[in-house]
Scaffold this active site. Structure first.
Site, PDB file in Angstrom:
ATOM      1  N   ASP A   1      45.531  25.664  32.606  1.00 42.84           N
ATOM      2  CA  ASP A   1      44.207  26.696  32.162  1.00 42.84           C
ATOM      3  C   ASP A   1      42.968  25.842  32.725  1.00 42.84           C
ATOM      4  O   ASP A   1      42.913  24.444  32.334  1.00 42.84           O
ATOM      5  CB  ASP A   1      44.112  26.622  30.943  1.00 42.84           C
ATOM      6  CG  ASP A   1      42.860  27.524  30.263  1.00 42.84           C
ATOM      7  OD1 ASP A   1      43.121  28.783  29.788  1.00 42.84           O
ATOM      8  OD2 ASP A   1      41.818  27.031  29.885  1.00 42.84           O
TER       9      ASP A   1
ATOM     10  N   ASN B   1      31.291  30.703  35.857  1.00 44.93           N
ATOM     11  CA  ASN B   1      30.826  32.164  35.952  1.00 44.93           C
ATOM     12  C   ASN B   1      29.248  32.109  35.579  1.00 44.93           C
ATOM     13  O   ASN B   1      28.463  33.001  36.061  1.00 44.93           O
ATOM     14  CB  ASN B   1      31.771  33.060  35.289  1.00 44.93           C
ATOM     15  CG  ASN B   1      33.155  33.360  36.115  1.00 44.93           C
ATOM     16  OD1 ASN B   1      33.109  33.398  37.669  1.00 44.93           O
ATOM     17  ND2 ASN B   1      34.213  33.705  35.442  1.00 44.93           N
TER      18      ASN B   1
ATOM     19  N   HIS C   1      29.900  35.398  39.089  1.00 40.72           N
ATOM     20  CA  HIS C   1      31.526  35.770  39.537  1.00 40.72           C
ATOM     21  C   HIS C   1      31.733  35.722  40.778  1.00 40.72           C
ATOM     22  O   HIS C   1      33.064  35.341  41.082  1.00 40.72           O
ATOM     23  CB  HIS C   1      31.571  37.091  38.920  1.00 40.72           C
ATOM     24  CG  HIS C   1      31.480  37.267  37.379  1.00 40.72           C
ATOM     25  ND1 HIS C   1      32.844  37.067  36.634  1.00 40.72           N
ATOM     26  CD2 HIS C   1      30.568  37.836  36.543  1.00 40.72           C
ATOM     27  CE1 HIS C   1      32.347  37.116  35.372  1.00 40.72           C
ATOM     28  NE2 HIS C   1      31.080  37.937  35.289  1.00 40.72           N
TER      29      HIS C   1
ATOM     30  N   ASP D   1      34.861  33.501  41.598  1.00 42.53           N
ATOM     31  CA  ASP D   1      36.168  33.974  42.566  1.00 42.53           C
ATOM     32  C   ASP D   1      36.622  32.886  43.505  1.00 42.53           C
ATOM     33  O   ASP D   1      37.670  32.743  43.660  1.00 42.53           O
ATOM     34  CB  ASP D   1      35.836  35.383  43.224  1.00 42.53           C
ATOM     35  CG  ASP D   1      35.959  36.405  41.983  1.00 42.53           C
ATOM     36  OD1 ASP D   1      36.406  36.279  41.017  1.00 42.53           O
ATOM     37  OD2 ASP D   1      35.416  37.851  42.501  1.00 42.53           O
TER      38      ASP D   1
ATOM     39  N   ASP E   1      41.739  32.845  34.361  1.00 38.17           N
ATOM     40  CA  ASP E   1      41.899  31.293  34.848  1.00 38.17           C
ATOM     41  C   ASP E   1      43.035  30.548  34.459  1.00 38.17           C
ATOM     42  O   ASP E   1      43.102  29.266  34.516  1.00 38.17           O
ATOM     43  CB  ASP E   1      40.605  30.725  34.187  1.00 38.17           C
ATOM     44  CG  ASP E   1      40.560  30.515  32.794  1.00 38.17           C
ATOM     45  OD1 ASP E   1      41.564  31.160  32.028  1.00 38.17           O
ATOM     46  OD2 ASP E   1      39.811  30.001  32.068  1.00 38.17           O
TER      47      ASP E   1
END
Length: 338
Positions: free
Chosen positions: A212, A220, A225, A229, A255
């Protein structure tokens, strides 16, 4: 044509699963009808300018070898097509300058083009002999019939190959995470089913590293974003660099990533191997990331190590166990201010 003849063709058509399955019996029947000692099917690559003998049926002394590749220009087949003369019992007089015909001693030659539905030339269906033989109406009809049947089967085989290719591409797409290009959750669950079956058969464990990305929401929120990405893509690349042969890496969702593979037998040895897997991968994610002009220092992710005995846990239970181990590590990291 006799009922027996049509019965043999019908049986060939019903049992043929490939162009080869269809062609070989037809070449034998064509030899019987024409009484010419060599019958063969060729394919033509006009872009490369070559003709190849795919399948042949040879009797007596004349032999047309399968796999033979010759320049298309100047062949008997090319001349027959260009001149519209598909039969002759006097090759030496008509095409005496053809070296291949001379070498083989071809006296009688007959051929017809094999075309697909759109008119594309696939190849030729031919018969040749060293003696002068007439081409009977039955022989001519048989040649054309067989040419049509082969053309239809070639088209069918090409269609099946195209469909298989499309299906493979669709399956690959359905198993791939669009953003990172890694295997996705669906593929992971399928592969873990296979790994669990193999581990049960061999007495091994299945190692799982549940990953994680701590602080991903903050990335973000702070950088947008688009940067997030790119970060996910880079994480996938770095984890890929740490895989062993046989390991599977997948983006589980959001994630979360998972690495899984076979491990040693026994709970103690298995758990130690799972921890070693996580210890090897974790440092790969820490450090600086250059993302769309933004330099980001990342302090690392939480890794949950688990070794699953497939005789005691199924895939879902093993993933829940790994998820719980990951959250325990996350709490420890948070307590330490990491």
């Amino acid at each position: 044509m006799s009922d027996k003849f049509f019965s043999e063709i019908s049986e060939t058509l019903s049992s043929a699963r490939s162009v080869e399955d269809l062609t070989r019996p037809l070449l034998s029947l064509l030899e019987a009808v024409t009484e010419l000692e060599a019958t063969y099917l060729t394919c033509i690559d006009q872009d490369l300018g070559v003709q190849k003998v795919l399948f042949s049926y040879n009797t007596k002394t004349m032999t047309i070898p399968e796999g033979l590749v010759v320049p298309w220009e100047g062949t008997l087949c090319k001349r027959a097509l260009d001149e519209g003369k598909y039969y002759t019992d006097d090759v030496p007089t008509l095409w005496g300058d053809c070296d291949a015909a001379k070498a083989l001693g071809i006296q009688t030659y007959v051929s017809t083009p094999v075309r697909l539905n759109d008119g594309t030339l696939f190849g030729t269906l031919c018969a040749a002999g060293s003696e002068r033989k007439p081409l009977t109406p039955k022989g001519e009809q048989t040649l054309r019939l067989f040419s049509s049947l082969i053309g239809l089967h070639v088209e069918r085989e090409q269609l099946l190959k195209n469909l298989q290719s499309v299906n493979s591409a669709l399956e690959a797409h359905s198993f791939t995470d669009v953003l990172t290009g890694l295997p996705n959750r669906r593929f992971l669950l399928k592969e873990m089913g296979r790994l669990f079956a193999e581990a049960e058969a061999t007495g091994q464990t299945v190692l799982i590293a549940f990953i994680d990305l701590d602080g991903f929401k903050a990335i973000n929120d702070s950088h947008g974003h688009e940067v997030g990405d790119v970060f996910l893509i880079e994480v996938g690349k770095r984890l890929s660099d740490g895989l062993r042969a046989g390991d599977v890496l997948a983006r589980f969702g959001g994630d979360e990533f998972i690495v899984t593979g076979l491990g040693p037998a026994g709970e103690t040895a298995g758990q130690a191997a799972a921890k070693a897997l996580c210890d090897r991968l974790a440092p790969l994610l820490t450090g600086n990331y250059l993302l769309r002009g933004v330099t980001l220092h990342y302090s690392g992710a939480s890794f949950g190590p688990t070794a699953a005995d497939p005789r005691l846990l199924d895939v879902d239970a093993a993933l829940r166990k790994a998820d719980a181990a990951m959250y325990e590590v996350k709490r420890e990291r948070k307590a330490l201010g990491v």
